[in-house]
Design a protein around this motif. Structure first.
Motif, PDB file in Angstrom:
ATOM      1  N   ASN A  70       0.955  -1.242  -0.046  1.00  0.00           N
ATOM      2  CA  ASN A  70       0.046  -0.037  -0.019  1.00  0.00           C
ATOM      3  C   ASN A  70       0.923   1.174   0.035  1.00  0.00           C
ATOM      4  O   ASN A  70       0.312   2.256  -0.717  1.00  0.00           O
ATOM      5  N   ILE A  71       1.744   1.182   0.848  1.00  0.00           N
ATOM      6  CA  ILE A  71       2.905   2.391   0.661  1.00  0.00           C
ATOM      7  C   ILE A  71       3.421   2.368  -0.626  1.00  0.00           C
ATOM      8  O   ILE A  71       3.740   3.828  -0.866  1.00  0.00           O
ATOM      9  N   ALA A  72       4.155   1.338  -1.114  1.00  0.00           N
ATOM     10  CA  ALA A  72       4.701   1.495  -2.326  1.00  0.00           C
ATOM     11  C   ALA A  72       3.995   1.978  -3.437  1.00  0.00           C
ATOM     12  O   ALA A  72       4.156   2.667  -4.204  1.00  0.00           O
ATOM     13  N   LYS A  73       2.549   1.602  -3.499  1.00  0.00           N
ATOM     14  CA  LYS A  73       1.694   2.064  -4.594  1.00  0.00           C
ATOM     15  C   LYS A  73       1.212   3.349  -4.546  1.00  0.00           C
ATOM     16  O   LYS A  73       1.402   3.900  -5.401  1.00  0.00           O
ATOM     17  N   ASN A  74       1.060   3.900  -3.302  1.00  0.00           N
ATOM     18  CA  ASN A  74       0.661   5.176  -3.180  1.00  0.00           C
ATOM     19  C   ASN A  74       1.819   6.372  -2.949  1.00  0.00           C
ATOM     20  O   ASN A  74       1.722   7.489  -3.094  1.00  0.00           O
ATOM     21  N   ARG A  75       3.036   5.670  -2.892  1.00  0.00           N
ATOM     22  CA  ARG A  75       3.882   6.527  -2.445  1.00  0.00           C
ATOM     23  C   ARG A  75       3.873   7.299  -1.171  1.00  0.00           C
ATOM     24  O   ARG A  75       3.966   8.625  -1.205  1.00  0.00           O
ATOM     25  N   SER A  76       2.986   6.866  -0.199  1.00  0.00           N
ATOM     26  CA  SER A  76       2.266   7.732   0.793  1.00  0.00           C
ATOM     27  C   SER A  76       2.201   6.803   2.208  1.00  0.00           C
ATOM     28  O   SER A  76       1.939   5.626   1.931  1.00  0.00           O
ATOM     29  N   VAL A  77       2.381   7.289   3.288  1.00  0.00           N
ATOM     30  CA  VAL A  77       2.275   6.589   4.386  1.00  0.00           C
ATOM     31  C   VAL A  77       0.767   7.271   5.311  1.00  0.00           C
ATOM     32  O   VAL A  77       0.556   7.194   6.550  1.00  0.00           O
ATOM     33  N   ALA A  78       0.016   7.827   4.373  1.00  0.00           N
ATOM     34  CA  ALA A  78      -1.138   8.276   4.909  1.00  0.00           C
ATOM     35  C   ALA A  78      -2.030   7.349   5.268  1.00  0.00           C
ATOM     36  O   ALA A  78      -2.185   6.282   4.747  1.00  0.00           O
ATOM     37  N   GLY A  79      -2.826   7.723   6.419  1.00  0.00           N
ATOM     38  CA  GLY A  79      -3.782   6.636   6.977  1.00  0.00           C
ATOM     39  C   GLY A  79      -3.041   5.615   7.850  1.00  0.00           C
ATOM     40  O   GLY A  79      -3.556   4.853   8.802  1.00  0.00           O
ATOM     41  N   ILE A  80      -1.707   5.578   8.092  1.00  0.00           N
ATOM     42  CA  ILE A  80      -0.886   4.870   8.983  1.00  0.00           C
ATOM     43  C   ILE A  80      -0.435   5.547  10.083  1.00  0.00           C
ATOM     44  O   ILE A  80       0.233   6.564   9.995  1.00  0.00           O
ATOM     45  N   SER A  81      -0.522   5.060  11.294  1.00  0.00           N
ATOM     46  CA  SER A  81       0.274   5.514  12.578  1.00  0.00           C
ATOM     47  C   SER A  81       1.655   5.116  12.633  1.00  0.00           C
ATOM     48  O   SER A  81       2.023   4.132  12.651  1.00  0.00           O
ATOM     49  N   ARG A  82       2.540   6.167  12.766  1.00  0.00           N
ATOM     50  CA  ARG A  82       3.889   5.951  12.925  1.00  0.00           C
ATOM     51  C   ARG A  82       4.002   5.229  14.475  1.00  0.00           C
ATOM     52  O   ARG A  82       4.980   4.509  14.321  1.00  0.00           O
ATOM     53  N   SER A  83       3.461   5.632  15.393  1.00  0.00           N
ATOM     54  CA  SER A  83       3.610   5.181  16.708  1.00  0.00           C
ATOM     55  C   SER A  83       3.403   3.896  16.670  1.00  0.00           C
ATOM     56  O   SER A  83       4.102   3.082  17.448  1.00  0.00           O
ATOM     57  N   THR A  84       2.488   3.248  16.000  1.00  0.00           N
ATOM     58  CA  THR A  84       1.992   1.916  15.870  1.00  0.00           C
ATOM     59  C   THR A  84       3.476   1.152  15.347  1.00  0.00           C
ATOM     60  O   THR A  84       3.812  -0.088  15.878  1.00  0.00           O
ATOM     61  N   GLN A  85       4.168   1.557  14.247  1.00  0.00           N
ATOM     62  CA  GLN A  85       5.072   0.996  13.708  1.00  0.00           C
ATOM     63  C   GLN A  85       6.376   0.924  14.599  1.00  0.00           C
ATOM     64  O   GLN A  85       7.055   0.023  14.748  1.00  0.00           O
ATOM     65  N   ILE A  86       6.460   2.079  15.436  1.00  0.00           N
ATOM     66  CA  ILE A  86       7.642   2.073  16.293  1.00  0.00           C
ATOM     67  C   ILE A  86       7.370   1.367  17.191  1.00  0.00           C
ATOM     68  O   ILE A  86       8.263   0.577  17.759  1.00  0.00           O
ATOM     69  N   LEU A  87       6.200   0.763  17.689  1.00  0.00           N
ATOM     70  CA  LEU A  87       5.927  -0.146  19.052  1.00  0.00           C
ATOM     71  C   LEU A  87       6.145  -1.502  18.185  1.00  0.00           C
ATOM     72  O   LEU A  87       6.853  -2.353  19.234  1.00  0.00           O
ATOM     73  N   TYR A  88       5.681  -1.787  17.365  1.00  0.00           N
ATOM     74  CA  TYR A  88       6.044  -3.044  16.661  1.00  0.00           C
ATOM     75  C   TYR A  88       7.561  -3.360  16.429  1.00  0.00           C
ATOM     76  O   TYR A  88       7.932  -4.478  16.700  1.00  0.00           O
ATOM     77  N   PHE A  89       8.344  -2.446  15.932  1.00  0.00           N
ATOM     78  CA  PHE A  89       9.555  -2.701  15.884  1.00  0.00           C
ATOM     79  C   PHE A  89      10.257  -2.839  17.190  1.00  0.00           C
ATOM     80  O   PHE A  89      11.205  -3.792  17.341  1.00  0.00           O
ATOM     81  N   LEU A  90       9.896  -2.187  18.218  1.00  0.00           N
ATOM     82  CA  LEU A  90      10.213  -2.540  19.471  1.00  0.00           C
ATOM     83  C   LEU A  90       9.895  -3.656  20.134  1.00  0.00           C
ATOM     84  O   LEU A  90      10.685  -4.364  20.936  1.00  0.00           O
ATOM     85  N   VAL A  91       8.805  -4.216  19.795  1.00  0.00           N
ATOM     86  CA  VAL A  91       8.292  -5.631  20.116  1.00  0.00           C
ATOM     87  C   VAL A  91       9.365  -6.486  19.565  1.00  0.00           C
ATOM     88  O   VAL A  91       9.733  -7.652  19.883  1.00  0.00           O
ATOM     89  N   PHE A  92       9.568  -6.401  18.197  1.00  0.00           N
ATOM     90  CA  PHE A  92      10.541  -7.452  17.530  1.00  0.00           C
ATOM     91  C   PHE A  92      11.898  -7.502  17.939  1.00  0.00           C
ATOM     92  O   PHE A  92      12.264  -8.502  18.229  1.00  0.00           O
ATOM     93  N   VAL A  93      12.252  -6.309  18.275  1.00  0.00           N
ATOM     94  CA  VAL A  93      13.781  -6.409  18.426  1.00  0.00           C
ATOM     95  C   VAL A  93      13.918  -6.736  20.067  1.00  0.00           C
ATOM     96  O   VAL A  93      14.890  -7.503  20.557  1.00  0.00           O
ATOM     97  N   THR A  94      12.976  -6.441  20.799  1.00  0.00           N
ATOM     98  CA  THR A  94      13.059  -7.140  22.241  1.00  0.00           C
ATOM     99  C   THR A  94      12.722  -8.412  22.575  1.00  0.00           C
ATOM    100  O   THR A  94      12.996  -9.244  23.374  1.00  0.00           O
ATOM    101  N   ARG A  95      11.710  -8.914  21.757  1.00  0.00           N
ATOM    102  CA  ARG A  95      11.348 -10.132  21.795  1.00  0.00           C
ATOM    103  C   ARG A  95      12.513 -11.299  21.104  1.00  0.00           C
ATOM    104  O   ARG A  95      12.509 -12.565  21.603  1.00  0.00           O
ATOM    105  N   TYR A  96      12.893 -11.088  20.087  1.00  0.00           N
ATOM    106  CA  TYR A  96      13.888 -12.033  19.170  1.00  0.00           C
ATOM    107  C   TYR A  96      15.301 -11.669  19.474  1.00  0.00           C
ATOM    108  O   TYR A  96      15.917 -12.120  18.649  1.00  0.00           O
ATOM    109  N   LEU A  97      15.540 -11.678  20.782  1.00  0.00           N
ATOM    110  CA  LEU A  97      17.129 -11.681  20.991  1.00  0.00           C
ATOM    111  C   LEU A  97      17.684 -13.078  20.996  1.00  0.00           C
ATOM    112  O   LEU A  97      18.955 -13.162  21.010  1.00  0.00           O
ATOM    113  N   ASP A  98      16.657 -13.971  21.166  1.00  0.00           N
ATOM    114  CA  ASP A  98      17.111 -15.263  21.119  1.00  0.00           C
ATOM    115  C   ASP A  98      17.784 -15.712  19.702  1.00  0.00           C
ATOM    116  O   ASP A  98      18.649 -16.776  19.634  1.00  0.00           O
TER     117      ASP A  98
END
Length: 310
Positions: A70-98
């Protein structure tokens, strides 16, 4: 190996189990864990790889692919929360230290998914930087501190073991329970959201958690001693928000929308007052200055354009 991408629980026989599987064994009654730990480990492996878990994994992956497309097609991040994406990045880097500490104990399936999640989360944040002009800040008002700080405290209080990997795993479980809240607030302020791509992404991420809940129920039925309270708490919170959002999206009614927006607005007002006292300015003033400067630049460009083009 791990039994789920949401889990840091190890149940391996021998010395490796004694060093890594304390949380898993702690969930078992003494008689069950001492009777035959090897059989218990095999049962956990068998029941963890079930259809609900597979559907959840691939719904999650499909949601990420939809978002990137969707971002690539529209060349836009409209409609998407950056805060949610920051939180998911935080989830993955803290969970997958294994991936660093126990990479040899995992199947290729888990390694590929974990690396994919971390890489795509980083790519999405880079795309936000690249398409910053299309980012709708006025709708993305959720305070990350209000989510991260309580989750950090809860992780310290409710972790099964006090080591870095286990505490961060517990932290990631609580964070994921609230990771979509900024996106829901964004959509509430955007009157439900108008983009099909964003709506499909939200639906797939919610569906992923629903199927993981079914996966937990299935394992609990097959193994009554099975327990993973941190995952369950995070999952229940996220599913509650998701179901309420679906109700709002399709019927216009919501039990949580008014409360969430009221709390969010109050938190932002307090934050702005603190910033004004400490820094002499606030995010509201800075945003207004930015938007005002953009308007002035557009007016100047219009005034300098040929009359027939205006």
């Amino acid at each position: 190996s791990h039994f789920g991408l949401e889990s840091q629980r190890f149940c391996l026989p021998g010395d490796v189990a004694r060093s890594l599987a304390a949380p898993c064994r702690a969930a078992l009654p003494p008689a069950a864990s001492m009777a035959n730990p090897f059989v218990e480990s095999l049962n956990m492996r068998a029941y963890s790889w079930n259809p609900f878990r597979y559907v959840g994994d691939f719904l999650h992956l499909a949601g990420i692919v939809v978002l990137l497309a969707n971002i690539a097609k529209n060349r836009s991040v409209a409609g998407i929360s950056r805060s949610t994406q920051i939180l998911y990045f935080l989830v993955f880097v803290t969970r997958y230290l294994d991936l660093v500490f126990h990479s040899g104990d995992q199947t290729m399936y888990l390694v590929v998914f974990k690396i994919t999640y971390i890489a795509t989360a980083a790519i999405i944040l880079i795309l936000f930087y690249q398409f910053d002009a299309t980012y709708e800040r006025r709708h993305d008002t959720c305070s990350l501190v209000v989510i991260i700080a309580p989750c950090a405290v809860a992780a310290m209080l409710l972790t099964d073991q006090y080591n870095v990997v286990e505490v961060l795993w517990t932290f990631s479980e609580f964070i994921e329970g609230f990771a979509m809240v900024p996106q829901y607030i964004f959509c509430y302020r955007d009157h439900g959201g108008k983009g099909v791509g964003a709506s499909l992404y939200v639906s797939m991420l919610g569906g992923y958690r629903v199927f993981y809940a079914l996966n937990w129920i299935y394992k609990k039925i097959r193994m009554p001693h099975y327990s993973d309270m941190q995952s369950w708490l995070g999952g229940i919170i996220e599913i509650a928000f998701f179901l309420d959002f679906l109700n709002f999206r399709f019927t216009g009614n919501s039990m949580l929308r008014a409360m969430v927006l009221t709390v969010d607005t109050k938190i932002n007002e307090i934050s702005d007052q603190v910033e004004l006292k400490v820094l002499g300015t606030s995010s509201v003033v800075r945003a207004a200055d930015t938007e005002g400067g953009e308007v002035r630049r557009r007016r100047k460009a219009d005034e300098g354009a040929p009359k027939e083009m205006v």
